[in-house]
Design an enzyme around this catalytic site. Structure first.
Site, short mmCIF file in Angstrom:
data_model
loop_
_atom_site.label_atom_id
_atom_site.label_comp_id
_atom_site.label_asym_id
_atom_site.label_seq_id
_atom_site.Cartn_x
_atom_site.Cartn_y
_atom_site.Cartn_z
N TYR A 149 41.57 74.56 13.53
CA TYR A 149 41.63 74.70 15.00
C TYR A 149 42.21 73.43 15.64
O TYR A 149 43.17 73.48 16.39
CB TYR A 149 40.22 74.97 15.52
CG TYR A 149 40.13 75.23 17.00
CD1 TYR A 149 40.75 76.34 17.58
CD2 TYR A 149 39.39 74.39 17.83
CE1 TYR A 149 40.65 76.59 18.95
CE2 TYR A 149 39.27 74.64 19.20
CZ TYR A 149 39.91 75.74 19.75
OH TYR A 149 39.79 75.98 21.10
N ARG A 190 28.85 79.47 19.64
CA ARG A 190 28.88 78.42 20.65
C ARG A 190 27.48 78.22 21.22
O ARG A 190 26.63 79.11 21.16
CB ARG A 190 29.91 78.76 21.74
CG ARG A 190 31.31 78.63 21.17
CD ARG A 190 32.38 78.73 22.22
NE ARG A 190 32.98 80.04 22.29
CZ ARG A 190 34.18 80.28 22.85
NH1 ARG A 190 34.88 79.32 23.35
NH2 ARG A 190 34.66 81.50 22.88
N VAL A 191 27.25 77.03 21.76
CA VAL A 191 25.87 76.61 22.06
C VAL A 191 25.15 77.58 22.99
O VAL A 191 24.06 78.06 22.67
CB VAL A 191 25.89 75.19 22.70
CG1 VAL A 191 24.49 74.78 23.14
CG2 VAL A 191 26.46 74.17 21.74
N1 LIG Z 1 36.00 78.85 25.87
C1 LIG Z 1 36.08 77.54 25.72
O1 LIG Z 1 35.09 76.83 25.92
C2 LIG Z 1 37.38 76.90 25.31
C3 LIG Z 1 37.40 75.52 25.12
C4 LIG Z 1 38.59 74.92 24.76
C5 LIG Z 1 39.74 75.66 24.61
N2 LIG Z 1 39.70 77.00 24.80
C6 LIG Z 1 40.95 77.74 24.58
O2 LIG Z 1 41.08 78.79 25.53
C7 LIG Z 1 41.68 79.93 24.91
C8 LIG Z 1 40.79 81.15 25.10
O3 LIG Z 1 39.53 80.90 24.49
P1 LIG Z 1 38.32 81.92 24.65
O4 LIG Z 1 37.08 81.13 24.69
O5 LIG Z 1 38.62 82.86 25.74
O6 LIG Z 1 38.37 82.65 23.25
P2 LIG Z 1 38.40 84.22 22.92
O7 LIG Z 1 38.27 84.34 21.45
O8 LIG Z 1 37.45 84.96 23.77
O9 LIG Z 1 39.88 84.61 23.39
C9 LIG Z 1 41.00 84.41 22.59
C10 LIG Z 1 41.83 85.68 22.65
O10 LIG Z 1 43.04 85.49 21.88
C11 LIG Z 1 43.29 86.69 21.16
N3 LIG Z 1 44.14 86.36 20.01
C12 LIG Z 1 43.88 85.55 18.97
N4 LIG Z 1 44.93 85.50 18.14
C13 LIG Z 1 45.90 86.29 18.68
C14 LIG Z 1 47.21 86.65 18.29
N5 LIG Z 1 47.79 86.16 17.17
N6 LIG Z 1 47.92 87.49 19.08
C15 LIG Z 1 47.35 87.99 20.23
N7 LIG Z 1 46.12 87.69 20.64
C16 LIG Z 1 45.40 86.84 19.87
C17 LIG Z 1 41.91 87.19 20.76
O11 LIG Z 1 41.88 88.54 20.41
C18 LIG Z 1 41.12 86.88 22.04
O12 LIG Z 1 41.16 87.97 22.94
C19 LIG Z 1 41.91 79.57 23.44
O13 LIG Z 1 43.24 79.16 23.28
C20 LIG Z 1 40.97 78.42 23.22
O14 LIG Z 1 41.44 77.55 22.22
C21 LIG Z 1 38.54 77.65 25.12
#
Ligand SMILES: NC(=O)c1ccc[n+]([C@@H]2O[C@H](COP(=O)([O-])OP(=O)(O)OC[C@H]3O[C@@H](n4cnc5c(N)ncnc54)[C@H](O)[C@@H]3O)[C@@H](O)[C@H]2O)c1
Length: 326
Positions: A149, A190-191
């Site tokens: 990641y 996640r926490v």
């Molecule tokens: N939620 C957080 O606290 C947090 C923190 C830091 C970064 N992020 C970033 O924000 C973004 C969203 O995170 P989230 O928490 O909503 O996660 P999530 O897993 O709920 O959402 C990610 C989405 O991406 C889709 N996905 C993954 N691989 C794919 C692919 N190859 N093609 C199409 N769709 C794909 C998944 O199906 C999912 O719907 C991510 O890039 C994550 O790294 C989130």
């Protein structure tokens, strides 16, 4: 005035779906592209009959059509994000951070669209500088279990900056810190979902180590507000370089467990287990840059955010419970 059109990759995920709501609220037409690896149609069910919204089920690592829209903005949010998900889908995580970022950037370049990449505080690894400013380069183990990641996101940032430098794409990089709220997967490691799951089932809450490691938690409405402000910004000093968006109020994991117990009214106790490998000891964003450039800072305190999320987590726990019994 011409309606602006945005593509959100990962639009059926937790953050992506809230971002779709936010963009629609700002008057955009939105296409969400998602392969549903970790997201779900339930997250965008409420948009099904909205004529300004389109869903394309698609792996964004491959070239192809993105629905019927010409684009003004590409927001690349696709990626497994929780420790459980990226541990299970390590190769997919590396692929979407690399091939997926190239595809999303190419789409933006071809359309003359702006581009935003969802980066993460994980880029700072186990930070030796506290709180983390955007100028800190991080302390990441490139071959540890979390590297699928962390390094995917660091690479994704590098590709984004390269498309800005070599192809003049108007790019933004948002370094998102721990965000929570409705539509999170209930058992994604996640926490807050973990603690909610345990507290609402009357199980003891698992705290790793002695619980003195700290985290900061941003409620989803604050996070999306910051993301949209950054997306809409223009002519900013160093605006193409990463901007931290997160809540700087720090809690120990133990504090957080106690707050979840209080919010849920649970009778659960706390149990302690060994720390996982490369678990960061401290994580807190320095948000001076976001304050200065965007006039943004979070408003929702942890207690309020937990209360706002409680109803969602109750339903999610009940549904998961039914699935398990079936
Ligand atoms: N939620 C957080 O606290 C947090 C923190 C830091 C970064 N992020 C970033 O924000 C973004 C969203 O995170 P989230 O928490 O909503 O996660 P999530 O897993 O709920 O959402 C990610 C989405 O991406 C889709 N996905 C993954 N691989 C794919 C692919 N190859 N093609 C199409 N769709 C794909 C998944 O199906 C999912 O719907 C991510 O890039 C994550 O790294 C989130």
């Amino acid at each position: 005035m011409k309606t602006r059109r945005a593509l959100v990759t990962g639009g059926a995920g937790f953050l992506g779906s809230h971002l779709c709501d936010g963009l629609l609220g700002e008057g955009y037409r939105v296409v969400a592209a998602d392969n549903l690896l970790t997201g779900s149609l339930g997250n965008i069910e409420h948009l099904r009959n909205d004529s300004r919204f389109e869903f394309v089920q698609k792996d964004v690592c491959y070239p192809g059509e993105w629905g019927t829209l010409d684009l003004d903005y590409v927001l690349h949010f696709a990626s497994p994000a929780s420790p459980v998900d990226y541990a299970e889908h390590g190769i997919e995580t590396l692929r979407v951070g690399s091939y997926g970022t190239f595809e999303a950037l190419e789409t933006a370049r071809r359309s003359g669209a702006k581009f935003m990449m969802a980066s993460t505080s994980e880029c700072y690894g186990d930070p030796a500088v506290h709180p983390q400013t955007e100028t800190y380069w991080g302390n990441v183990n490139p071959i540890g279990p979390r590297s699928v990641y962390d390094e995917a996101k660091r690479f994704s940032e590098a590709v984004t900056m390269a498309y800005h430098r070599y192809h003049q794409v108007d790019t933004r990089i948002v370094r998102i810190f721990n965000t929570y709220g409705p539509r999170m997967q209930i058992n994604d490691g996640r926490v807050i979902p973990n603690f909610m799951w345990q507290a609402l089932r009357g199980e003891n809450l698992t705290v790793y180590g002695d619980g003195s490691q700290t985290r900061s938690f941003c409620y989803v409405s604050d996070e999306v507000d910051g993301i949209l402000r950054l997306a809409g910004s223009s002519g900013l000093e160093s605006g193409h370089e990463p901007v931290n968006i997160g809540n700087p109020t720090e809690f120990t994991i133990l504090d957080c467990a106690r707050k979840v117990i209080a919010t849920t009214g649970s009778r659960s106790q706390i149990k302690f287990e060994g720390l996982p490998q490369d678990d960061p000891k401290q994580r807190r964003p320095d948000i001076s840059k976001a304050k200065r450039l965007l006039g943004w800072e979070p408003k929702v305190e942890l207690e309020s955010g937990l209360k706002l999320s409680l109803e969602y987590f109750r339903r999610a726990v009940a549904e998961k419970g039914k699935e398990k019994r079936a």
